[in-house]
Design a protein around this motif. Structure first.
Motif, PDB file in Angstrom:
ATOM      1  N   HIS A   1       5.714  -5.021  -8.578  1.00 31.53           N
ATOM      2  CA  HIS A   1       5.471  -6.452  -8.710  1.00 31.53           C
ATOM      3  C   HIS A   1       5.186  -7.047  -7.333  1.00 31.53           C
ATOM      4  N   THR A   2       4.215  -7.930  -7.269  1.00 33.74           N
ATOM      5  CA  THR A   2       3.923  -8.640  -6.026  1.00 33.74           C
ATOM      6  C   THR A   2       3.963 -10.137  -6.298  1.00 33.74           C
ATOM      7  N   CYS A   3       4.269 -10.899  -5.267  1.00 34.59           N
ATOM      8  CA  CYS A   3       4.389 -12.343  -5.424  1.00 34.59           C
ATOM      9  C   CYS A   3       3.944 -13.033  -4.147  1.00 34.59           C
ATOM     10  N   PHE A   4       2.970 -13.912  -4.254  1.00 32.25           N
ATOM     11  CA  PHE A   4       2.539 -14.706  -3.111  1.00 32.25           C
ATOM     12  C   PHE A   4       3.334 -16.004  -3.107  1.00 32.25           C
TER      13      PHE A   4
ATOM     14  N   LEU B   1       0.818  -1.210   0.000  1.00 38.29           N
ATOM     15  CA  LEU B   1       0.000   0.000   0.000  1.00 38.29           C
ATOM     16  C   LEU B   1       0.852   1.260   0.000  1.00 38.29           C
ATOM     17  N   CYS B   2       2.029   1.203   0.635  1.00 41.27           N
ATOM     18  CA  CYS B   2       2.945   2.349   0.583  1.00 41.27           C
ATOM     19  C   CYS B   2       3.416   2.580  -0.850  1.00 41.27           C
TER      20      CYS B   2
ATOM     21  N   ILE C   1      -4.775  -2.829  -6.595  1.00 41.33           N
ATOM     22  CA  ILE C   1      -3.763  -1.787  -6.802  1.00 41.33           C
ATOM     23  C   ILE C   1      -3.137  -1.864  -8.187  1.00 41.33           C
ATOM     24  N   GLY C   2      -3.412  -2.943  -8.929  1.00 42.02           N
ATOM     25  CA  GLY C   2      -2.929  -3.040 -10.301  1.00 42.02           C
ATOM     26  C   GLY C   2      -1.520  -3.549 -10.458  1.00 42.02           C
ATOM     27  N   SER C   3      -0.958  -4.225  -9.474  1.00 39.16           N
ATOM     28  CA  SER C   3       0.420  -4.706  -9.564  1.00 39.16           C
ATOM     29  C   SER C   3       0.528  -5.941 -10.455  1.00 39.16           C
TER      30      SER C   3
ATOM     31  N   VAL D   1      -6.588 -10.466  -4.420  1.00 41.40           N
ATOM     32  CA  VAL D   1      -7.499  -9.314  -4.450  1.00 41.40           C
ATOM     33  C   VAL D   1      -6.725  -8.018  -4.263  1.00 41.40           C
ATOM     34  N   LEU D   2      -5.761  -8.021  -3.348  1.00 42.93           N
ATOM     35  CA  LEU D   2      -4.963  -6.820  -3.111  1.00 42.93           C
ATOM     36  C   LEU D   2      -4.196  -6.423  -4.366  1.00 42.93           C
TER      37      LEU D   2
END
Length: 284
Positions: A145-148, A97-98, A169-171, A164-165
């Motif tokens: 970029h995000t990665c679970f 979120l930051c 945010i469109g990552s 969903v997050l």
């Protein structure tokens, strides 16, 4: 102004210069400093009578208007829950979120006509001079970029929350499993110690085994984060490297519950790589 706030700048901004103005009554400042000292001197001085006249020395259009002073207000500050990122996955969420907040500032500055911010973004994303993001989500999709990094112990609800997050945010999001990495490390342990197998506490293992397995999962995620940070741009057919973003949990630091090597790696990599892209890797 005598302890009151009459103007406050924005807490986060991409503008090179920010000008803040306020209209203040200097007589209030003079009186605040003068009155305490004046009381000591007044006892030895003669009193002079003050006579007020209903007259104005200026005429016509030359009359000086009475100024409207800026009112005082309570300063706007962040709440503790907005500053402290907690553990158990919320730290990764707060980090994401930051980064999204930074993307919103970029989009707002570009919409406001800040050409320098637009040029910087085009240079970072290797986009042509005609490209212009339509909103913050498009900015996020280019630089974040995000990665679970899930395992057999990760719940479906947690995995869904990460999805969903990232969609909100469109990552650019990845969903990978770390079981093969963990299995390789535990197999090495079993091969070294003649068939001994590490077990979690729920499987009847000791506290030492349980802690060791937890560390294998968390440190594997750290290694994989830097692996993908150096290769994701190549996989997407783009240039540059990714910068791993992480949070230093205030609650963990206060209790001494954090791995120094983990946070030092984040710091040194940030200094060495430079802020070319803004990735984050959600853990839980």
């Amino acid at each position: 102004m005598n302890g009151d706030v009459v103007a406050q700048g924005t807490q986060f901004s991409l503008n090179d210069v920010e000008v803040i103005t306020a209209t203040v009554n200097l007589d209030r400042t003079w009186l605040a400093h003068f009155q305490p000292a004046r009381r000591l001197q007044a006892v030895t001085e003669l009193a002079f009578e003050e006579v007020k006249l209903d007259q104005i020395l200026s005429f016509g259009e030359s009359r000086i208007p009475f100024p409207v002073f800026s009112p005082s207000f309570s300063p706007v500050t962040l709440q503790p829950e907005e500053e402290i990122a907690l553990a158990t996955g919320l730290d990764s969420c707060a980090t994401a979120l930051c980064a999204y907040s930074a993307a919103r500032l970029i989009a707002q500055s570009i919409a406001g006509g800040n050409k320098q911010v637009l040029q910087d973004l085009q240079a970072v994303t290797r986009k042509p001079g005609t490209w212009r993001p339509k909103d913050a989500n498009e900015v996020t999709g280019e630089i974040f970029h995000t990665c679970f990094m899930g395992s057999t112990n990760s719940g479906k609800e947690t995995r869904q929350r990460a999805h969903v997050l990232s969609k909100t945010i469109g990552s650019y999001h990845l969903n990978i499993e770390i079981d093969t990495v963990v299995s390789a490390i535990t197999s090495l342990f079993s091969a070294t110690f003649l068939g001994k197998r590490l077990r979690f506490g729920s499987e009847g293992g000791s506290g030492q085994e349980h802690l060791a397995l937890q560390n294998i999962q968390s440190r594997s995620r750290m290694v994989l984060a830097y692996l993908f940070a150096g290769t994701l741009t190549m996989a997407r057919g783009r240039a540059g490297n990714l910068l791993v973003l992480g949070s230093a949990n205030v609650d963990e630091a206060l209790r001494g519950y954090y791995t120094i090597l983990h946070y030092m790696l984040k710091l040194t990599t940030a200094i060495r790589t430079g802020m070319i892209w803004f990735p984050s890797f959600a853990r839980h």
